[in-house]
Design an enzyme around this catalytic site. Structure first.
Site, PDB file in Angstrom:
ATOM      1  N   HIS A  27       0.839  -1.215   0.000  1.00 56.79           N
ATOM      2  CA  HIS A  27       0.000   0.000   0.000  1.00 56.79           C
ATOM      3  C   HIS A  27       0.869   1.260   0.000  1.00 56.79           C
ATOM      4  CE1 HIS A  27      -4.204  -1.449   0.300  1.00 56.79           C
ATOM      5  NE2 HIS A  27      -3.643  -2.518   0.814  1.00 56.79           N
ATOM      6  N   ASP A  29       2.453   2.189  -3.088  1.00 63.18           N
ATOM      7  CA  ASP A  29       2.668   2.653  -4.471  1.00 63.18           C
ATOM      8  C   ASP A  29       1.732   3.794  -4.857  1.00 63.18           C
ATOM      9  OD1 ASP A  29       0.457   0.945  -4.585  1.00 63.18           O
ATOM     10  OD2 ASP A  29       1.015   0.071  -6.514  1.00 63.18           O
ATOM     11  N   GLY A 113      -7.866 -12.928  -9.150  1.00 65.89           N
ATOM     12  CA  GLY A 113      -8.357 -12.399  -7.883  1.00 65.89           C
ATOM     13  C   GLY A 113      -7.648 -12.968  -6.667  1.00 65.89           C
ATOM     14  N   ALA A 114      -6.446 -13.507  -6.838  1.00 66.45           N
ATOM     15  CA  ALA A 114      -5.720 -14.119  -5.723  1.00 66.45           C
ATOM     16  C   ALA A 114      -4.652 -13.187  -5.162  1.00 66.45           C
ATOM     17  CB  ALA A 114      -5.082 -15.429  -6.167  1.00 66.45           C
ATOM     18  N   LEU A 116      -2.291 -11.889  -6.901  1.00 63.95           N
ATOM     19  CA  LEU A 116      -1.032 -12.082  -7.629  1.00 63.95           C
ATOM     20  C   LEU A 116      -1.029 -11.262  -8.915  1.00 63.95           C
ATOM     21  CD1 LEU A 116      -0.623 -15.921  -7.053  1.00 63.95           C
ATOM     22  CD2 LEU A 116       0.256 -14.027  -5.682  1.00 63.95           C
ATOM     23  N   SER A 118      -3.367 -10.816 -11.555  1.00 66.53           N
ATOM     24  CA  SER A 118      -3.788 -11.278 -12.884  1.00 66.53           C
ATOM     25  C   SER A 118      -4.257 -10.088 -13.724  1.00 66.53           C
ATOM     26  CB  SER A 118      -4.905 -12.311 -12.768  1.00 66.53           C
ATOM     27  OG  SER A 118      -6.109 -11.718 -12.312  1.00 66.53           O
ATOM     28  N   GLU A 151      -6.391   0.855 -15.908  1.00 65.26           N
ATOM     29  CA  GLU A 151      -7.036   0.213 -14.752  1.00 65.26           C
ATOM     30  C   GLU A 151      -7.728   1.270 -13.878  1.00 65.26           C
ATOM     31  OE1 GLU A 151      -5.111  -3.139 -13.008  1.00 65.26           O
ATOM     32  OE2 GLU A 151      -6.376  -3.129 -11.242  1.00 65.26           O
ATOM     33  N   ASP A 163       2.042  -3.066  -9.756  1.00 68.81           N
ATOM     34  CA  ASP A 163       1.770  -4.334 -10.432  1.00 68.81           C
ATOM     35  C   ASP A 163       2.242  -4.308 -11.881  1.00 68.81           C
ATOM     36  OD1 ASP A 163       0.555  -4.658  -8.024  1.00 68.81           O
ATOM     37  OD2 ASP A 163      -1.479  -4.922  -8.798  1.00 68.81           O
TER      38      ASP A 163
HETATM   39  P1  ADP Z   1      -5.836  -9.818  -9.157  1.00 69.19           P
HETATM   40  O1  ADP Z   1      -5.201  -8.769 -10.002  1.00 69.19           O
HETATM   41  O2  ADP Z   1      -5.279  -9.862  -7.770  1.00 69.19           O
HETATM   42  O3  ADP Z   1      -5.823 -11.176  -9.773  1.00 69.19           O
HETATM   43  P2  ADP Z   1      -8.147  -8.217  -9.679  1.00 69.19           P
HETATM   44  O4  ADP Z   1      -9.499  -8.176  -9.082  1.00 69.19           O
HETATM   45  O5  ADP Z   1      -7.343  -6.980  -9.696  1.00 69.19           O
HETATM   46  O6  ADP Z   1      -7.370  -9.417  -8.964  1.00 69.19           O
HETATM   47  O7  ADP Z   1      -8.276  -8.697 -11.191  1.00 69.19           O
HETATM   48  C1  ADP Z   1      -8.980  -9.882 -11.503  1.00 69.19           C
HETATM   49  C2  ADP Z   1      -9.881  -9.630 -12.675  1.00 69.19           C
HETATM   50  O8  ADP Z   1      -9.106  -9.385 -13.856  1.00 69.19           O
HETATM   51  C3  ADP Z   1     -10.735 -10.829 -13.032  1.00 69.19           C
HETATM   52  O9  ADP Z   1     -11.915 -10.867 -12.256  1.00 69.19           O
HETATM   53  C4  ADP Z   1     -11.024 -10.603 -14.510  1.00 69.19           C
HETATM   54  O10 ADP Z   1     -12.062  -9.652 -14.665  1.00 69.19           O
HETATM   55  C5  ADP Z   1      -9.737  -9.950 -15.000  1.00 69.19           C
HETATM   56  N1  ADP Z   1      -8.810 -10.955 -15.561  1.00 69.19           N
HETATM   57  C6  ADP Z   1      -7.581 -11.263 -15.124  1.00 69.19           C
HETATM   58  N2  ADP Z   1      -7.000 -12.224 -15.885  1.00 69.19           N
HETATM   59  C7  ADP Z   1      -7.904 -12.529 -16.834  1.00 69.19           C
HETATM   60  C8  ADP Z   1      -7.924 -13.470 -17.926  1.00 69.19           C
HETATM   61  N3  ADP Z   1      -6.895 -14.282 -18.171  1.00 69.19           N
HETATM   62  N4  ADP Z   1      -9.027 -13.489 -18.703  1.00 69.19           N
HETATM   63  C9  ADP Z   1     -10.064 -12.686 -18.475  1.00 69.19           C
HETATM   64  N5  ADP Z   1     -10.107 -11.801 -17.459  1.00 69.19           N
HETATM   65  C10 ADP Z   1      -9.054 -11.713 -16.642  1.00 69.19           C
HETATM   66 MG    MG Z   2      -5.298  -6.653  -9.691  1.00 66.83          MG
END
Ligand code: ADP
Ligand code: MG
Length: 372
Positions: A27, A29, A113-114, A116, A118, A151, A163
């Site tokens: 927290h 950045d 949503g873990a 990490l 994504s 974002e 990130d």
């Molecule tokens: P984190 O970044 O920690 O994984 P976030 O809530 O910031 O969690 O982002 C997750 C969201 O990003 C997912 O719910 C989805 O909407 C989108 N997302 C991430 N990777 C993918 C993917 N490979 N395909 C489609 N949507 C994705």
């Molecule tokens: Mg995220």
């Protein structure tokens, strides 16, 4: 250096961008502080083929339906998961790089949503794929800020720049020492030798996804802005330690204490990393967790239980990583204790009926790259 060649009509190119874990500096950045993430060997792959009709169509393994939108998309057009893709297309266009159109196929082994990241892996994967397809030359730090803008302003998630910087600038075998302010941020790759020294970095994906996450993240951001105004500083992370004495409100005081002590911990962790003092590095991780739990109040019972159990089972240090309220925790453990720690956390979760966690070992990996 010669300019990159755009893809020929019909040609398919493949790029990939990784998720990340943050070793320490949580927290910070969005308050201009230092952070220390690594890119992961888990990544999102994006296949791209150019189109000439100004349309973007995207497929993802997580959905059986593709989504199509115009290259001139504006915030609000696209909802659902594809808004992360549309946000990147929009932010690139805002910075003068509007795609002529593209087909994009996304697959990922970063858990969604873990904690990490994504989301950044998806944005950065799409950004490097589009830049490669069009032959745009954009430096990674500028590209990271562009993805962050997508974002923030298109998706509407008020995240900082860590990130995207980790996903684009990661280096195998190195942690990234990032100064998020002044703009543009600076990124320095620092050799990270815990593997050679017999340790492992364990990630525990707690499987907890708290509905609070986005709203409370915004509340923390607003509180730091309020503190900045109160103290008359625009980079809260650079406030002097005695600034806490000037804040009466107990909640704001605690938030500020986290920002100030976490900033100091990152500085100490950078020294511990360089001198390979893993005991010290571990202690700083654990102190970071306590501060996030007690002062910043962004932990969750699953994260606290993971950290507590890892420490009881010989970890040198453990902490939540990422925004919090669920997601993942990390622990630094002796390599031959990985299994024992994983089993102990799983058993502790089972005892209180939490969903079974997923445990795996990670090592610092390269940032976004072209695969083919
Ligand atoms: P984190 O970044 O920690 O994984 P976030 O809530 O910031 O969690 O982002 C997750 C969201 O990003 C997912 O719910 C989805 O909407 C989108 N997302 C991430 N990777 C993918 C993917 N490979 N395909 C489609 N949507 C994705
Ligand atoms: Mg995220």
């Amino acid at each position: 250096m010669t300019a990159p060649q755009p893809l020929a009509p019909g040609e398919i190119g493949t790029w990939a961008a990784p998720g990340r874990v943050n070793l320490i500096g949580e927290h910070l950045d969005y308050v201009g502080g230092p952070v220390m993430p690594i890119a992961l060997d888990l990544r999102t792959t994006v296949k791209v083929r150019r189109r000439d009709d100004g349309r973007v169509r995207v497929w993802s393994g997580i959905s059986d339906r593709s989504v199509e939108f115009g290259a001139d998309t504006t915030p609000g057009d696209v909802k659902g998961w594809a808004r992360y893709v549309a946000g990147t297309v929009w932010a690139l266009a805002q910075s003068g790089h509007r795609t002529g159109g593209a087909d994009l196929v996304v697959s990922s082994d970063v858990p969604l949503g873990a904690g990490l990241s994504s989301s950044a892996a998806l944005e950065c994967g799409v950004a490097v794929a589009l830049a490669g397809a069009e032959g745009w030359e954009i430096d990674p730090i500028t590209l990271a800020l562009t993805c962050q803008r997508g974002e923030n302003e298109y998706v509407g998630a008020p995240t900082g720049s860590m990130d995207q910087l980790a996903s684009l600038c990661g280096e195998k075998g190195h942690a990234l020492m990032i100064e998020t302010a002044p703009t543009p941020p600076s990124v320095r790759a620092v050799p990270a030798h815990w593997v050679e020294d017999g340790y492992a970095l364990v990630v525990v994906d707690t499987q907890a996804k708290h509905s609070l996450a986005t709203g409370e993240y915004g509340v923390r951001r607003a509180q730091t802005e309020e503190l900045g105004e109160l103290l008359g500083v625009d980079r809260l992370a650079s406030a002097p330690p005695d600034a806490v004495l000037k804040v009466d409100d107990p909640v704001l005081k605690a938030r500020l204490r986290h920002v100030i002590t976490e900033t100091q911990r990152v500085r100490s962790a950078a020294r511990a990393l360089s001198s390979r003092d893993w005991a010290q590095f571990g202690q700083l991780m654990s102190a970071s967790h306590a501060s996030l739990r007690d002062d910043y109040e962004v932990s969750a019972p699953e994260l606290d239980l993971t950290v507590e159990t890892a420490m009881e089972n010989g970890a040198l240090g453990a902490r939540m990583t990422g925004g919090g309220f669920g997601g993942s925790a990390i622990a630094l453990v002796e390599a031959d204790r990985v299994e024992a720690v994983g089993e102990a956390v799983a058993a502790a979760f089972a005892r209180v009926d939490f969903t079974a966690p997923r445990t795996f070992v990670v090592a610092p990996a390269d940032g976004a790259t072209r695969l083919s």
